[in-house]
Write a protein that holds these residues in place. Structure first.
Motif, PDB file in Angstrom:
ATOM      1  N   LEU A 190      28.305  26.401  68.498  1.00  0.00           N
ATOM      2  CA  LEU A 190      29.669  25.309  67.416  1.00  0.00           C
ATOM      3  C   LEU A 190      30.949  25.432  68.221  1.00  0.00           C
ATOM      4  O   LEU A 190      32.040  26.495  69.297  1.00  0.00           O
ATOM      5  N   ASP A 191      31.556  24.372  68.678  1.00  0.00           N
ATOM      6  CA  ASP A 191      32.624  24.162  68.704  1.00  0.00           C
ATOM      7  C   ASP A 191      33.621  24.739  68.081  1.00  0.00           C
ATOM      8  O   ASP A 191      33.692  24.154  66.706  1.00  0.00           O
ATOM      9  N   ARG A 192      35.400  25.422  68.402  1.00  0.00           N
ATOM     10  CA  ARG A 192      36.223  25.186  67.311  1.00  0.00           C
ATOM     11  C   ARG A 192      36.913  23.938  67.871  1.00  0.00           C
ATOM     12  O   ARG A 192      37.627  23.574  68.669  1.00  0.00           O
ATOM     13  N   VAL A 193      37.384  23.338  66.537  1.00  0.00           N
ATOM     14  CA  VAL A 193      38.322  22.379  66.333  1.00  0.00           C
ATOM     15  C   VAL A 193      39.533  22.153  65.654  1.00  0.00           C
ATOM     16  O   VAL A 193      39.247  23.200  64.609  1.00  0.00           O
ATOM     17  N   ALA A 194      40.638  21.736  66.213  1.00  0.00           N
ATOM     18  CA  ALA A 194      42.010  21.350  64.739  1.00  0.00           C
ATOM     19  C   ALA A 194      41.508  19.557  64.797  1.00  0.00           C
ATOM     20  O   ALA A 194      41.715  19.035  65.505  1.00  0.00           O
TER      21      ALA A 194
END
Length: 330
Positions: A190-194
């Motif tokens: 997964l991507d880590r996102v804000a």
């Protein structure tokens, strides 16, 4: 001889081509990147009260409603998700949140029986506005590694903000991946996102930044935390800001040779934690909490916290407990 070499090359090449083709397919997205930060309005639900004296804010890593089985290599039945959803919705409903930030929520995933959990929660809580931030869109995920029948097949998952007030803008900022991971791991991970949402509270802008930071690599998490701090402090120059989510760091948790990344935010002159770093605030694991991983940070110059705490009533619907804060716009 030439024919033998050609035949050998074909015999060796076809499996490689098949393997590469399979990898490209399973790591490719189901949807379009343009839809990864959509806004949703639920016309059937009434908006929040005008000029509220205070807002009830909740952040919850919902663990795709898998309860304590999250990260376990087991098969699950639909009854588990139905029961956990009922528990979570009941606990959240009693709080009647004005703003609800969710992490690890499935929009369409084989592992959670393809239920759009955002719609389900929004409908149950009658929240009029929603925004999503997809961070995992794969056709097949070979995790857990064994047994194969427990692998995640299609996964579309991420973060969401639900609100009783209009969400004017929603932005998905992808954070750094772990540079030491092999390419095939990062391609399937997964991507880590804000997730940055701009909410209109009776004409006053409130910025809510919803995050779910790196869990397994401390140096990467430190860099992500620094980026998130700078992002929040930048918005705080002009607006009240709530920085919420699962930060995967706790002052009492060993992070190897690296300093605890949560200290970067606790040291910010512009931000403060709504919850004290005390056992009463621990959120993980949900059955016997030992760590405070889930936070609500706010800007004291523009927001005041009336009360805050952990929502124990959510029990083990997730492996995390939600946190909530009553905040007042100054």
């Amino acid at each position: 001889m030439k024919n033998i070499l050609v035949a050998g090359a074909i015999a060796l090449g076809l499996p490689v081509v098949a393997l590469v083709g399979t990898f490209v397919y399973i790591s490719s997205p189901n949807g379009q990147v343009a839809d990864y930060d959509n806004l949703v309005t639920y016309e059937a639900h009434a908006p929040g009260a005008a000029n509220p004296e205070q807002l009830n804010v909740v952040s919850y890593n919902i663990g795709y409603l898998s309860g304590l089985t999250n990260q376990q290599a087991i098969e699950r039945d639909k009854a588990l998700f139905t029961s956990n959803q009922a528990t979570a919705v009941k606990a959240l409903g009693e709080l009647a949140p004005d703003i609800l930030a969710l992490q690890e929520i499935d929009f369409d995933a084989y592992r959670s029986f393809n239920l759009n959990q955002q719609y389900a929660v929004a409908a149950a809580l009658e929240m009029a506005f929603g925004a999503i931030a997809v961070n995992w869109d794969k056709r097949y995920v070979p995790f857990p590694y064994w047994p194969p029948q427990a692998h995640y097949k299609q996964v579309v998952s991420g973060q969401a903000v639900l609100s009783r007030y209009p969400i004017r803008r929603n932005e998905r900022l992808v954070l750094e991946k772990v540079p030491t991971n092999p390419f095939y791991y990062n391609a399937l991970y997964l991507d880590r996102v804000a997730q940055v949402t701009e909410i209109d509270v009776s004409g006053q802008t409130l910025i809510v930044i919803n995050v779910h930071l790196e869990a397994f690599d401390a140096p990467t998490r430190i860099r992500q935390t620094q980026v998130v701090r700078e992002l929040a402090e930048g918005y705080a120059e002009d607006y009240p800001v709530l920085l919420v989510g699962d930060f995967n760091s706790s002052l009492n948790r060993d992070e190897g040779d690296e300093p605890r990344s949560i200290g970067i935010l606790l040291d910010s002159p512009a931000l403060a934690s709504a919850l004290p770093a005390a056992p009463s605030s621990f959120t993980f694991p949900s059955d016997q909490p030992q760590y405070l991983l889930d936070y609500i940070f706010y800007t004291p110059a523009t927001l005041a916290v009336v009360e805050a705490g952990v929502v124990a009533e959510a029990a083990q619907a997730s492996d995390h407990l939600p946190v909530q804060a009553q905040v007042r716009l100054r």
